[in-house]
Design a protein around this motif. Structure first.
Motif, mmCIF file in Angstrom:
data_model
loop_
_atom_site.group_PDB
_atom_site.id
_atom_site.type_symbol
_atom_site.label_atom_id
_atom_site.label_comp_id
_atom_site.label_asym_id
_atom_site.label_seq_id
_atom_site.Cartn_x
_atom_site.Cartn_y
_atom_site.Cartn_z
ATOM 1 N N LEU A 131 1.699 31.871 -15.327
ATOM 2 C CA LEU A 131 1.402 33.079 -16.075
ATOM 3 C C LEU A 131 2.678 33.820 -16.480
ATOM 4 O O LEU A 131 2.740 34.418 -17.567
ATOM 5 N N LYS A 191 0.509 28.947 -9.833
ATOM 6 C CA LYS A 191 -0.360 29.740 -10.718
ATOM 7 C C LYS A 191 0.394 30.923 -11.329
ATOM 8 O O LYS A 191 0.392 31.110 -12.546
ATOM 9 N N SER A 192 1.026 31.722 -10.478
ATOM 10 C CA SER A 192 1.724 32.907 -10.978
ATOM 11 C C SER A 192 2.923 32.524 -11.841
ATOM 12 O O SER A 192 3.229 33.207 -12.823
ATOM 13 N N LEU A 213 0.529 41.120 -14.340
ATOM 14 C CA LEU A 213 0.922 40.147 -13.325
ATOM 15 C C LEU A 213 1.215 40.793 -11.983
ATOM 16 O O LEU A 213 0.964 40.209 -10.947
ATOM 17 N N VAL A 262 -6.219 34.528 -12.714
ATOM 18 C CA VAL A 262 -5.862 33.885 -11.445
ATOM 19 C C VAL A 262 -6.529 34.641 -10.301
ATOM 20 O O VAL A 262 -6.405 35.870 -10.204
ATOM 21 N N ASP A 289 -3.337 38.416 -13.223
ATOM 22 C CA ASP A 289 -3.100 37.749 -11.942
ATOM 23 C C ASP A 289 -3.946 38.443 -10.877
ATOM 24 O O ASP A 289 -4.696 39.383 -11.165
#
Length: 420
Positions: free
Chosen positions: A91, A87-88, A115, A225, A193
């Motif tokens: 991004l 996921k991160s 983030l 996220v 995030d």
């Protein structure tokens, strides 16, 4: 015609384990020679999937592999998946913190991203200076930032420290100002995030409300996220589920959450589960969930059983074991709690199976989690959060032929209505 904000085409990201960068000098030479010969990167043909539970056979791992999706302008999209799902990384690629190994993004609009705590901030500069720096990075003019400045400071709640270098901010102050900047400056796409977990509960609620306004009222695109399914459900209208670096599901947010939560259903062997805490003197080995019989699924208003098989190699007496069972709904809210500590007495003998049962299941239709917690002689022995997911099907709980929408109530209870 669709107004596409983000289009991801065959996005992949490869990393070399244990190294910073793409590899050694010999690997770079091999890449160069292959390129001169008109061949592709030889290291793109190798590498393991991003499964952190296995040792793997390659020095290379695909953090993301062949990701494809499109996001329309004004969509609020929840990126869902377990830790390590990618996921991160996704991004960071979108925010141009790092480049994809293969594939490309087509982005329509400016991106503001949050983030990590203090992303894009210069620690030596004051909060005021960083607001103008971030606006300039987004291509905004000073007059545009001036119009937003007071609103940003008021939202962040750090007015007293706005002329202090941000390196002296606490993590909470950092994230407050960083989110306020990202959310208020005029970008078409906002990427956030799980950094909001740093803030307090009140500020998290404030941030979620602002992101909802950004998406629904201002028509901007939001990518979010979070492991908090309640936040994802309340904020987002679409979802992308990632697993081991691949796209597992893309759809509306309800379908995405249900897909993510329905992995381990009805029965599971827990002995190999590593995500647990405790001494392990006695461990949960297996959980079985069923309805009126072992062959039937749980149904509202029908008999319901949870069977817990224990790994009790040291032959610990039941009298020395206590454990709790917690049932949460699909967005993490606690619905029921049961415990052996509430019983009048515990059998004074050794065994390895404990069964909780109900004559009538009081849960409405939906997906639920079971978390288990066990102590031996008051010391934590085993604790597995969200050990198993099970699904309850619709039932005629009130024997009226009518159902209660799950949106209205997760728990069903007997009651009487009188008219006079």
């Amino acid at each position: 015609m669709k107004n596409i904000a983000i289009l991801a085409e065959n996005i992949s990201k490869q990393y070399r384990l244990g190294e910073v960068g793409t590899g050694t000098l010999s690997h770079d030479l091999n890449r160069m020679i292959s390129k001169l010969r008109g061949k592709g990167d030889p290291y793109l043909k190798i590498g393991d999937t991003n499964d952190r539970t296995t040792s793997g056979n390659s020095q290379y791992v695909w953090s993301l592999k062949d990701i494809n999706f499109e996001i329309e302008q004004g969509d609020a999209v929840g990126i869902i998946g377990r830790n390590g799902a990618g996921k991160s990384t996704l991004l960071k690629l979108l925010s141009k913190v790092t480049k994809p190994t293969t594939g490309s993004f087509k982005v329509n609009g400016r991106i503001a991203s949050l983030l990590e705590v203090g992303t894009g901030f210069n620690p030596e500069m004051t909060g005021r200076e960083n607001i103008y720096l971030n606006g300039a990075i987004l291509g905004m003019r000073k007059a545009e930032i001036d119009r937003k400045f007071d609103e940003i400071v008021a939202f962040s709640g750090v007015e007293r420290y706005i002329d202090t270098p941000v390196k002296r901010y606490s993590s909470g102050m950092y994230v407050r100002l960083a989110f306020a900047v990202a959310a208020h400056l005029e970008s078409e796409i906002l990427i956030v995030d799980e950094v909001l977990a740093v803030g307090d509960a009140e500020f998290q609620k404030k941030c979620l409300g602002k992101m909802g306004d950004v998406s629904k009222e201002e028509g901007r695109t939001v990518l979010f996220v979070s492991h908090n399914m309640s936040a994802v459900q309340n904020l987002c209208n679409k979802g992308i589920v990632l697993s081991n670096g691949t796209t597992e599901f893309v759809g509306n947010v309800e379908e995405s959450i249900q897909h993510y939560l329905k992995r381990n259903t009805d029965s599971i062997n827990l002995l190999e589960t590593k995500e647990r805490k405790g001494s392990g003197v006695v461990k949960f080995a297996e959980i079985n969930v069923f309805g009126a019989t072992r062959e039937t699924k749980p149904q509202s208003g029908q008999p319901f059983t949870m069977e817990f098989v224990l790994a009790n190699n040291q032959q610990v007496n039941f009298a020395d074991i206590e454990f709790d069972v917690r049932i949460d709904d699909q967005i993490g809210q606690r619905i029921l709690w049961m415990s052996t500590t509430l019983m009048k007495e515990t059998p004074n003998r050794v065994g390895n199976v404990v069964t909780f049962s109900m004559d009538r299941l009081v849960l409405n239709e939906g997906i639920y989690f079971i978390t288990v917690y066990m102590t031996v002689n008051k010391d934590l022995s085993d604790w597995v959060q969200n050990a198993i997911t099970f699904e309850v099907s619709e039932g005629d709980f009130y024997n009226t032929g009518k159902r209660v929408p799950a949106l209205h109530s997760k728990v069903l209870v007997d009651y009487q209505v009188q008219y006079s």
